[in-house]
Design an enzyme around this catalytic site. Structure first.
Site, PDB file in Angstrom:
ATOM      1  N   CYS A   1      32.436  39.139  43.183  1.00 25.69           N
ATOM      2  CA  CYS A   1      33.511  39.276  42.382  1.00 25.69           C
ATOM      3  C   CYS A   1      34.124  40.531  42.804  1.00 25.69           C
ATOM      4  CB  CYS A   1      33.028  39.333  40.763  1.00 25.69           C
ATOM      5  SG  CYS A   1      31.987  38.017  40.388  1.00 25.69           S
TER       6      CYS A   1
ATOM      7  N   HIS B   1      40.144  36.166  35.547  1.00 24.93           N
ATOM      8  CA  HIS B   1      39.283  36.427  36.505  1.00 24.93           C
ATOM      9  C   HIS B   1      39.006  35.369  37.409  1.00 24.93           C
ATOM     10  CE1 HIS B   1      36.182  38.263  38.673  1.00 24.93           C
ATOM     11  NE2 HIS B   1      35.009  38.071  37.843  1.00 24.93           N
TER      12      HIS B   1
END
Lengths: 382, 382
Positions: A83, A330
Site C-alpha cells: 500500500c 484506497h
C-alpha cells in the site's frame, strides 16, 4: 543533488470503474497531469502499483502505460511496496530527477481492484503481510490491524468510540472532493452502530478499496519561477520488520518515525511547521499511530487530537483534508500519489471548503503493510 | 550527479531450490555481496522481482528481505519490469546513490519459480505481455518470441540451425560457472534434434527458468581507490510498445537501440570498445536482435556473428560468458542482476576458462517482455 519541484497533478475519481481498464485509468490521470503541467511528454514514468500481476494479469505495467499515454519510448518501471507503492514511486521519480539522470518524470499510482471477486481481493491484499509467518496462519490484513488496535485500546485505555473523529472528519472532508469515492457524512451514532469486520475494527474504521489513479509531474526546481514552486523539501523511506510479531514495540511505527525525522531534517522543519498532513488512515488506528510517530502527539495520545477537534481543516494539525483513505478511497498502489496530489492542492489553495488557511508546508505519509514500509514527503511552497 | 562504483557482488546457484524459500535465496545472495564488500549493512535495498505476488503469495518483498538480512530499517522497495526487473532495480539503486540521497545501496534480483506447477508459471510469465491484446488471445510468451523468430528467418533467409552457436556457446561457457543451472555441453546435432516448443523455437533455443538470486553493492566511486574501481560508466532504460503488433518494426529492438545509444554516449564508448557483452538470450532470436540493435551487426546479420565464432570468449564480441540465460538459467527478476555480477567477474579477471583477456569495459543488457523494457549498463575498470 538538485532540488526538485512539482509542475502538475492529475487524478481520476475513485469508484467501481467497471467500464475502464487499468490502462484507461492510469492514462486518464497521467494525461490530466501532463495537461496541468503544459507538457506533452516526460523522460521517465514511475508507476506505483501493488497487484496488477495478481488482479489484472498484467505485469510489465509501466511500459504499457507509457505506450498508451504516448510517452514515446520513455524509461518506465513499476515500483512496489504494497500500500506504500505510490509514495515509493513518487520517491523514485524524485531521485531520477534529483540525480540529473532525467530532466522530467511522472509518478503515476494506479490500482484496479473491483473486477475480481472479494475473496480474491482479500487474498491479494494479504500478500502485503508476511506470507509464511502471518498470512499462512490465517490472519487477514484487517485482522492484523485489529490485533494492533485491540492492544492499543488495552494499553492506553481508549474505547472504540474515541476513534470516531478520524472517520467523521474524513467523511466530512470528502463531501467537498469530487474525486472521492464516498460522499456521505457520518455521525458518531453511525460509527458506533457500524457492522463489525474484525473486532474491534468495524466498517467505519476501515477504508474502502476502489479503482483509481493519480499522477504527479516532477521537474528540476529551477524550471519553475520562484514564488510559484511547490518544492519537494523532504523525502525519506524506511522499513520495519514485515511481521508484526517480530517488532519490539507493536504500537509504535518505527519506520514512520525514522522517515519523518529524516524528512524533517532535510526540510529543516519541525512538526509544528506542518500546515497539513495527509496521513495513511487505512484503519482509524493507523491515524493515531502515524500522528504519534511523526511527533504530533505523545505515545498513546494520538486519539486525543481527534477528540479535541485538532485534526479538522481548522485544527492544529489538519489530516485527510480531501477525505483520506477512509472516504476518498484506497486504491492501494495509487494512494500514495493521491496524497501528494492533495497536498499540492492545499498548497495551491484549491481546496475551497476544506482549505487549510495559509497552507505553506504539507506532509504526506504512505504506509505499506502494517507499518513495514513507510515513505514520508514534505512539500513546501517557495 | 556523482559517479557510482560497484564494491561487491554475490549470487546463489540457480536450480530447483526446493528446500529454500524466496527470502532464504535473496538473503543468501545479499549476505554474499555484503561479505564481498566488507560491509555490514546498506542505506537502501532495491529488489528486482517479477512474480512474488503471483507465485509466492508475497508482495512487500523488499522490507521482508531487508528485515531478514539485518539491514535495520533501511529503505527498501521492489522494482518490476517483467524479465527486465533486475536491470531496472540496479538502475534504481544507482540513481539513489548518484543523487546523493543514499551513500550505499544494494540491488538484489530474486525469483522463486519452481514451487508452483508449470501451467501456473507459464501463465505468470505471460503477464509480461499485453494481457488484453496478446495474452487473452491465447498466445504464450514463448509463442510471441516464436512469431518474431519465424518472421526473422523469413525476412533474412536464415535457417534454424544458424541460431545454434548462441546456444552452444552459452552451454560451453556455463560448464565453468559453478552458479549455472545447466552443466552440459551441447552439439549442433543436439540443437537440431531438440524437442519443438513453439515452432521454430525448440528446447535448446529457450532458456530454463529456475530459482536464484544475485546481488550488487553500490557506493559513490570516490570511496574506492582509483585502479580498483568498477565504475558504472553508462546506464539507460527505454521502452517500446508492450504488444509486438503495435510496433512499426517487429524485428528491431528500438528500446535496446535507444538505451544502448544513451549508455554509449554517457560512457563515451562505441560498440568496438566493449570487451564483453552479457546480453538477454531468453531465446536465441533475442541474441541476434540484441547484437543488431546495439551496433555489433547490421540488421538481419546478428546470426552471422555466431556462425563466425565471434561470440565466444576469444571472439570479437564475447557474449553469455558465464552461460547466459540459456545455460546459467533465467530466474526472471534476478537475471538482470546476474548479468551485472558476471560483467564484474570479467572485469575483475575471475573467470578462468571463460575469461576475456584484458577485459576493461563490459556491457549488460536486460530485456523485459518481448522488448518492451530494455535496460543497458556499461561498466568500466578505472
Amino acid at each position: 543533488m538538485r532540488p526538485v519541484a512539482i509542475l502538475g497533478i492529475g487524478q481520476t475519481k475513485i469508484d467501481e470503474l467497471w467500464e475502464k481498464s487499468i490502462r484507461d485509468i492510469a492514462v486518464e490521470a497521467l494525461l490530466a497531469a501532463l495537461q496541468d503541467s503544459g507538457r506533452e511528454s516526460a523522460d521517465g514514468l514511475f508507476v506505483g502499483n501493488m497487484m496488477s500481476g495478481t488482479l489484472n494479469g498484467q505485469n510489465n505495467l509501466a511500459p504499457m502505460i507509457a505506450d498508451w499515454a504516448g510517452l514515446k519510448g520513455a524509461e518506465a518501471v513499476k515500483v512496489e511496496a504494497a500500500c506504500g507503492s505510490g509514495g515509493a514511486a513518487f520517491r523514485s521519480a524524485l531521485m531520477a530527477v534529483a540525480s540529473g539522470e532525467l530532466d522530467s518524470a511522472l509518478a503515476v499510482g494506479v490500482e484496479k481492484m473491483v473486477d475480481r471477486p472479494p475473496h480474491e481481493v482479500t487474498a491479494a491484499l494479504a500478500t502485503a503481510a508476511d506470507a509464511d509467518y502471518e498470512t499462512d496462519m490465517g490472519v487477514s490484513f484487517v485482522g492484523l490491524n485489529a490485533l494492533i488496535m485491540r492492544r492499543y485500546m488495552h494499553e492506553y485505555g481508549w474505547k472504540h468510540a474515541d476513534f470516531a473523529p478520524f472517520a467523521i472528519n474524513a467523511h466530512a472532508n470528502a463531501m467537498h472532493n469530487p474525486f472521492a469515492r464516498l460522499h456521505q457524512k457520518i455521525s458518531l451514532e453511525n460509527f458506533e452502530k457500524s457492522a463489525m469486520i474484525a473486532t474491534p475494527i468495524n466498517l467505519l474504521d476501515a477504508s474502502p478499496i476502489g479503482d483509481g489513479a493519480a499522477a504527479v509531474y516532477l521537474v528540476p526546481a529551477d524550471r519553475i519561477p520562484a514564488g510559484l514552486r511547490i518544492e519537494v523539501a523532504g523525502s525519506a523511506s524506511a522499513t520495519d520488520t514485515l511481521a508484526i510479531h517480530d517488532r519490539p514495540e507493536a504500537l509504535f511505527l518505527t519506520a514512520a518515525y525514522k522517515s519523518a525525522q529524516a524528512a524533517y531534517s532535510q526540510a529543516q522543519a519541525k512538526p509544528e511547521d506542518i500546515d497539513v498532513f495527509e496521513l495513511h488512515d487505512a484503519f482509524t488506528i493507523m491515524s493515531a499511530l502515524s500522528l504519534e510517530a511523526c511527533g504530533f502527539a505523545e505515545r498513546g495520545k494520538g486519539v486525543q487530537l481527534g477528540l479535541d477537534g485538532e485534526i479538522t481543516p481548522q485544527g492544529r494539525i489538519p489530516v485527510t483534508t480531501r477525505g483520506g483513505l477512509k472516504a476518498r478511497g484506497h486504491p492501494v498502489g495509487a494512494t500514495g500519489v493521491y496524497q501528494i496530489v492533495e497536498v499540492v492542492q492545499q498548497l495551491r489553495g484549491e481546496c475551497a471548503e476544506t482549505q487549510v488557511s495559509d497552507a505553506r508546508i504539507g506532509m504526506a505519509q504512505n504506509i505499506g503493510g502494517s507499518g513495514a514500509t513507510i515513505v514520508t514527503h514534505i512539500l513546501r511552497k517557495e
